[in-house]
Design an enzyme around this catalytic site. Structure first.
Site, PDB file in Angstrom:
ATOM      1  N   HIS A   1      -8.458 -45.577   1.949  1.00  0.00           N
ATOM      2  CA  HIS A   1      -7.929 -45.229   0.632  1.00  0.00           C
ATOM      3  C   HIS A   1      -7.276 -46.447  -0.017  1.00  0.00           C
ATOM      4  O   HIS A   1      -6.989 -47.442   0.633  1.00  0.00           O
ATOM      5  CB  HIS A   1      -6.901 -44.105   0.752  1.00  0.00           C
ATOM      6  CG  HIS A   1      -5.692 -44.467   1.566  1.00  0.00           C
ATOM      7  ND1 HIS A   1      -5.717 -44.475   2.948  1.00  0.00           N
ATOM      8  CD2 HIS A   1      -4.437 -44.851   1.213  1.00  0.00           C
ATOM      9  CE1 HIS A   1      -4.533 -44.839   3.404  1.00  0.00           C
ATOM     10  NE2 HIS A   1      -3.735 -45.085   2.366  1.00  0.00           N
TER      11      HIS A   1
ATOM     12  N   ASP B   1      -3.759 -47.304  -2.312  1.00  0.00           N
ATOM     13  CA  ASP B   1      -2.470 -46.732  -2.675  1.00  0.00           C
ATOM     14  C   ASP B   1      -2.343 -46.695  -4.199  1.00  0.00           C
ATOM     15  O   ASP B   1      -3.064 -47.386  -4.918  1.00  0.00           O
ATOM     16  CB  ASP B   1      -1.325 -47.566  -2.084  1.00  0.00           C
ATOM     17  CG  ASP B   1      -1.294 -47.501  -0.561  1.00  0.00           C
ATOM     18  OD1 ASP B   1      -1.832 -46.524  -0.009  1.00  0.00           O
ATOM     19  OD2 ASP B   1      -0.739 -48.423   0.065  1.00  0.00           O
TER      20      ASP B   1
ATOM     21  N   HIS C   1      -7.775 -49.674   2.583  1.00  0.00           N
ATOM     22  CA  HIS C   1      -7.312 -49.680   3.964  1.00  0.00           C
ATOM     23  C   HIS C   1      -7.301 -48.281   4.568  1.00  0.00           C
ATOM     24  O   HIS C   1      -7.407 -47.273   3.868  1.00  0.00           O
ATOM     25  CB  HIS C   1      -5.911 -50.300   4.059  1.00  0.00           C
ATOM     26  CG  HIS C   1      -4.885 -49.581   3.228  1.00  0.00           C
ATOM     27  ND1 HIS C   1      -4.808 -49.701   1.861  1.00  0.00           N
ATOM     28  CD2 HIS C   1      -3.873 -48.729   3.581  1.00  0.00           C
ATOM     29  CE1 HIS C   1      -3.813 -48.969   1.397  1.00  0.00           C
ATOM     30  NE2 HIS C   1      -3.234 -48.358   2.418  1.00  0.00           N
TER      31      HIS C   1
ATOM     32  N   ARG D   1       3.954 -42.040  16.413  1.00  0.00           N
ATOM     33  CA  ARG D   1       4.254 -43.291  15.716  1.00  0.00           C
ATOM     34  C   ARG D   1       4.965 -42.966  14.407  1.00  0.00           C
ATOM     35  O   ARG D   1       4.446 -42.224  13.570  1.00  0.00           O
ATOM     36  CB  ARG D   1       2.955 -44.049  15.429  1.00  0.00           C
ATOM     37  CG  ARG D   1       3.119 -45.304  14.578  1.00  0.00           C
ATOM     38  CD  ARG D   1       1.782 -46.026  14.454  1.00  0.00           C
ATOM     39  NE  ARG D   1       1.855 -47.160  13.550  1.00  0.00           N
ATOM     40  CZ  ARG D   1       1.319 -47.176  12.324  1.00  0.00           C
ATOM     41  NH1 ARG D   1       0.668 -46.112  11.867  1.00  0.00           N
ATOM     42  NH2 ARG D   1       1.428 -48.249  11.553  1.00  0.00           N
TER      43      ARG D   1
END
Length: 555
Positions: free
Chosen positions: A484, A486, A536, A546
């Site tokens: 995607h 941002d 990314h 995480r």
């Protein structure tokens, strides 16, 4: 000269209704062929087919075959919008001095080996598209009866072979609409198109050829673009009149409570949600018969269980039904959302309102307002005041991930609305309510901005972050993020725990550069451009949880 629009449609889809609405707006007469018949023409969305269209036209147009004063305008219907009326269409048609005109496009389909047989053109599109065909009735009839075609054979190839036959092309006096004067095929032409206003209507201008097509055809993978255009053309949003279709075909809410449609409110409460008690108070105050409402409540927040119990102790018996999924049930939020829909269908509810607990309903008439809009899916616009973050994106990229539409900023800034800017819901961002926003902005402007201005000389960041988001990547839940862009100018991703001790895997990979950033030490940050260049994905977390914190900066 008379004009008759002709189309083939076997189902009254939303696309067909939009097509029909545009015809009605311009008082155009249409002959719909094949409605409610079985479609046997193949899956033309992904492969060749459509021969059935021609065979259905052969059955339906014989009565018009000798009418020399009739112009037939065939178009597809599910992905077509008309933008002009009879006089303009006939005037443009006669300017061609042709008996038959096919629409044109940039690419050749379905047989690329025929490319060299097409006449060269100096201006415009070279190849035939069968989504729009206009011609005098006798010529049109002769064309569709040139030879036999099986239902699953390709209709565009049928017309292509006729057009490429120089003898037949001359006999029919046929040509292509090279510069989209009559029909605009969107595929591979999106960059040429602009929504403009012409007196009281909105329409499309082809800025490359300076034409104003009478028909817009969302051929190929351009249905989303056509949906965007349909918000404006022909009688959608207009700068002088606002949203003219917003209340079109609205539903009248019945007077008697027993005739109200049933509604399920699906509530999702996640850890960290503030003001739960106030949230449930607003749910209880909705102006809608509780006997026509069911509640589906999912929470992963143990702190909220007491408040849920207090709410249900006072109100459970008033509702038609209540289903609660608690943290002890171990149901992930995504699973719970699917369960809610299944629960709604199982109980034959008419509508479902899906709402997160960090959204406060401020208008008690919200349910009635949304139902009255008579849409399959409708939701209020939620945003952070003064920011460009919202729950609205308006478009999808090629991977099916969210993307900003061309009108995103105008909509989020309330520049394109209907007559009133009704605020029925408020979205709460926790960061704001714990008074940490100023400190975080100070940190961003003091430290990361120096890196940004060093790496990207000439760019001076405004440090207007959209929102600070904490993420938890868990293998059994959301272990990765699909590729995607941002919504920010730049993004800062801070690691909140330790690789090798708290989790395994994870990281960020930039696809265009085939570069992966992994094993980021706790407290360290990755800073990268958000839009355009740094496409990314979040790599899979294979073990443990995480935690990261992401700031989307300068929308």
């Amino acid at each position: 000269t008379e004009l008759l629009v002709v189309t083939v449609a076997t189902d009254e889809t939303d696309g067909f209704k939009r097509f029909k609405h545009s015809l009605d707006y311009f008082n155009l007469t249409v002959l719909v062929v094949g409605m409610h018949e079985e479609w046997t023409g193949g899956d033309i969305r992904v492969s060749v087919g459509g021969g059935q269209k021609i065979n259905l036209l052969k059955k339906s147009l014989e009565n018009y075959k000798d009418n020399q004063n009739l112009v037939l305008f065939f178009t597809d219907s599910y992905d077509v919008i008309f933008t002009a009326g009879k006089d303009e269409i006939l005037s443009k048609f006669k300017e061609f001095n042709a008996n038959l005109i096919f629409s044109a496009e940039t690419t050749i389909w379905p047989d690329a080996t025929l490319k060299d047989l097409y006449p060269e053109v100096t201006v415009g599109k070279r190849f035939l598209c069968s989504g729009g065909i206009i011609g005098y009735a006798p010529t049109f009839w002769k064309t569709i009866n040139m030879w036999d075609i099986e239902d699953k054979e390709d209709d565009q190839l049928y017309y292509t072979k006729i057009y490429l036959n120089t003898t037949l092309r001359a006999q029919l006096n046929a040509t292509l609409d090279h510069t989209s004067k009559l029909v605009q095929n969107i595929n591979f032409a999106k960059s040429e198109l602009e929504v403009v206003q012409e007196e009281t209507i909105s329409r499309i201008q082809n800025t490359k050829y300076h034409t104003y097509p009478a028909v817009i055809h969302g051929n190929g993978p351009t249905k989303m673009e056509l949906n965007y255009i349909g918000n404006y053309v022909p009688d959608g949003w207009h700068s002088e009149f606002g949203c003219r279709k917003c209340d079109f075909d609205s539903l009248q809410i019945p007077q008697e409570e027993e005739n109200f449609p049933t509604v399920q409110i699906a509530i999702f409460i996640e850890p960290g949600s503030p003001f739960i008690a106030e949230f449930f108070t607003r749910i209880a105050n909705l102006d809608y018969p509780k006997s026509k409402m069911t509640l589906f409540i999912h929470t992963n927040n143990e702190m909220s269980e007491r408040l849920i119990s207090q709410f249900l102790l006072r109100h459970r018996t008033k509702y038609n039904g209540v289903q609660v999924i608690s943290p002890h049930d171990g149901v992930h939020e995504a699973t719970a959302r699917n369960m809610a829909l299944d629960h709604c269908v199982l109980n034959n509810c008419g509508y479902q309102l899906s709402i997160d607990s960090n959204v406060q309903i401020t208008n008690t008439s919200l349910l009635k307002m949304l139902i009255a809009k008579n849409k399959q899916i409708v939701g209020p616009l939620l945003k952070i005041n003064g920011k460009l973050w919202s729950n609205f994106w308006g478009a999808l990229n090629v991977d099916g991930y969210y993307a900003r539409s061309a009108d995103y900023i105008s909509i989020v800034n309330s520049e394109r609305t209907k007559d009133t800017n009704d605020k029925s819901m408020i979205h709460i961002t926790l960061l704001k309510h714990i008074n940490y926003e100023k400190e975080w902005l100070h940190m961003l402007s003091t430290y990361p901005t120096k890196i940004i201005q060093k790496v990207y000389p000439g760019y001076y960041t405004k440090v207007m972050y959209i929102v600070l988001l904490p993420f938890a990547n868990v293998p059994s839940e959301q272990s990765f993020l699909r590729p995607h862009h941002d919504s920010s100018t730049w993004t800062m991703n801070v690691a909140l725990n330790t690789f090798g001790e708290d989790y395994e895997g994870g990281g960020c990979r930039f696809l265009r550069y085939n570069c992966a950033v992994t094993k980021i030490p706790k407290g360290y940050a990755v800073v990268h451009p958000g839009r355009l260049t740094h496409y990314h994905e979040g790599l899979e977390t294979t073990k443990g949880t995480r935690y990261i914190s992401v700031s989307f900066v300068d929308p």
